[in-house]
Scaffold this active site. Sequence first.
Site, short mmCIF file in Angstrom:
data_model
loop_
_atom_site.label_atom_id
_atom_site.label_comp_id
_atom_site.label_asym_id
_atom_site.label_seq_id
_atom_site.Cartn_x
_atom_site.Cartn_y
_atom_site.Cartn_z
N SER A 1 43.77 50.45 45.44
CA SER A 1 44.65 50.76 46.10
C SER A 1 45.37 49.71 47.17
O SER A 1 45.80 50.35 48.24
CB SER A 1 44.84 52.18 46.59
OG SER A 1 44.51 53.13 45.57
N GLU B 1 35.15 46.96 44.69
CA GLU B 1 35.98 47.95 44.42
C GLU B 1 35.42 49.51 44.22
O GLU B 1 35.10 49.84 43.32
CB GLU B 1 36.60 47.77 42.85
CG GLU B 1 37.35 46.38 42.72
CD GLU B 1 38.34 46.45 41.53
OE1 GLU B 1 39.61 46.27 41.98
OE2 GLU B 1 38.23 46.69 40.63
N GLU C 1 36.44 50.61 35.05
CA GLU C 1 36.89 50.91 33.95
C GLU C 1 36.27 51.07 32.55
O GLU C 1 36.15 51.58 31.79
CB GLU C 1 38.41 50.84 34.03
CG GLU C 1 39.33 51.74 34.87
CD GLU C 1 40.46 50.86 35.27
OE1 GLU C 1 41.03 50.19 34.63
OE2 GLU C 1 41.12 51.39 36.28
N HIS D 1 34.52 45.60 35.30
CA HIS D 1 35.39 46.46 35.94
C HIS D 1 34.79 48.06 35.75
O HIS D 1 34.46 48.26 34.81
CB HIS D 1 37.00 46.43 35.51
CG HIS D 1 37.80 47.13 36.33
ND1 HIS D 1 38.11 48.34 36.30
CD2 HIS D 1 38.76 46.29 37.16
CE1 HIS D 1 38.71 48.84 37.14
NE2 HIS D 1 39.49 47.55 37.77
N GLY E 1 43.27 53.05 41.96
CA GLY E 1 44.48 53.99 41.38
C GLY E 1 44.89 55.19 42.22
O GLY E 1 45.37 56.16 41.48
N ASN F 1 45.53 42.40 38.55
CA ASN F 1 44.70 42.87 37.15
C ASN F 1 45.77 43.84 36.61
O ASN F 1 46.00 44.94 37.08
CB ASN F 1 43.22 43.70 37.67
CG ASN F 1 42.97 44.35 36.56
OD1 ASN F 1 43.26 44.31 35.27
ND2 ASN F 1 42.03 45.42 36.81
N TRP F 2 46.50 43.49 35.60
CA TRP F 2 47.40 44.34 34.97
C TRP F 2 46.87 45.38 34.02
O TRP F 2 47.77 46.23 33.22
CB TRP F 2 48.41 43.36 34.16
CG TRP F 2 49.42 42.83 35.04
CD1 TRP F 2 49.38 42.77 36.25
CD2 TRP F 2 50.42 41.67 34.61
NE1 TRP F 2 50.42 41.97 36.58
CE2 TRP F 2 51.05 41.04 35.70
CE3 TRP F 2 50.71 41.35 33.13
CZ2 TRP F 2 51.95 40.44 35.63
CZ3 TRP F 2 51.68 40.21 33.04
CH2 TRP F 2 52.27 39.94 34.28
N LYS F 3 45.69 45.42 33.90
CA LYS F 3 45.18 46.54 32.95
C LYS F 3 45.74 46.61 31.58
O LYS F 3 46.27 45.53 31.07
CB LYS F 3 44.90 47.76 33.67
CG LYS F 3 44.41 47.60 35.02
CD LYS F 3 44.08 49.17 35.60
CE LYS F 3 43.51 48.71 36.99
NZ LYS F 3 42.99 49.87 37.74
P1 PGA Z 1 44.70 49.55 41.94
O1 PGA Z 1 43.59 49.02 40.82
O2 PGA Z 1 45.23 48.49 42.96
O3 PGA Z 1 45.82 50.20 41.05
O4 PGA Z 1 44.02 50.79 42.74
C1 PGA Z 1 42.74 47.88 41.32
C2 PGA Z 1 41.66 47.50 40.29
O5 PGA Z 1 41.40 48.66 39.34
O6 PGA Z 1 41.50 46.59 40.06
#
Ligand code: PGA
Length: 253
Positions: free
Chosen positions: A214, A168, A98, A96, A174, A10-12
């Site tokens: 993470s 998640e 976010e 997600h 993150g 997931n590159w966001k």
């Molecule tokens: P991260 O993000 O691996 O940077 O913690 C995972 C995600 O949000 O899908």
Amino acid sequence: MKIKKLFIANWKMNHGIAETLKFITQLQRMVLPTEKTEVVLCPPFTSLYTVSVALDGSEVSWGAQNCSEEEKGAFTGEVSAVFLAELACRYVIIGHSERRQHFQESDQLIAKKIERVLQCHMTPVLCVGETERQRSENQTFAILKKQLLEILNSIIKSKPENLVIAYEPIWAIGTGRTATAEQAQEVHAFIRAFLAEKLGHDFSNNVRLVYGGSVHAKNVKSLVNQPDINGVLVGSASLDADSLNEILHQMSD
Ligand code: PGA
């Protein structure tokens, strides 16, 4: 149970077209263990066409990070699942944390998006997870039930075999604070049991449950060795081709 583990990058909001091309050029020089692991890149929308051309015919597939719940029409700035299918996306990440947090996506909206993705013959990757506070107040399972119920009600008839659910925990995204393999397994087992209770064992055994938060090369192995963890959803550690390659080799060993 499907045999291949799933790795979703997931590159966001990272990697525009130039960086995406650089990444893919590096990837193409590597020998990825794709016989053991299914690899999916989820770049930003604007890089999807580039990815679809560069990876056409390769073992690596791609997906989007979101889509509209609507099919088409006057929805300025939205992206239809129909367009994503046209770009040969195989997966779409939905709900997600976010998106739930910054764009106020509700469980109802997420359920509609999942239906839309399924209608377009793509695989939804539904994200669920609790906050740190909810965990400390022993609310984890109650929160997950709430996040799953709306979606399960909307797919109760179709029982899509290809559904992926990503656990998640928000406190692990993150932050560098990964859930332990035991913590993640406990929640995955709970999700699978809940799916079985609602939609039956045949369905729940086919749903792939992946962990995200993470994940990196040092912790991936213990996570994917757990019986109910069928893969990982990786954010920051998937932005660099060498790091991605290392994770893939660790999880495929
Ligand atoms: P991260 O993000 O691996 O940077 O913690 C995972 C995600 O949000 O899908």
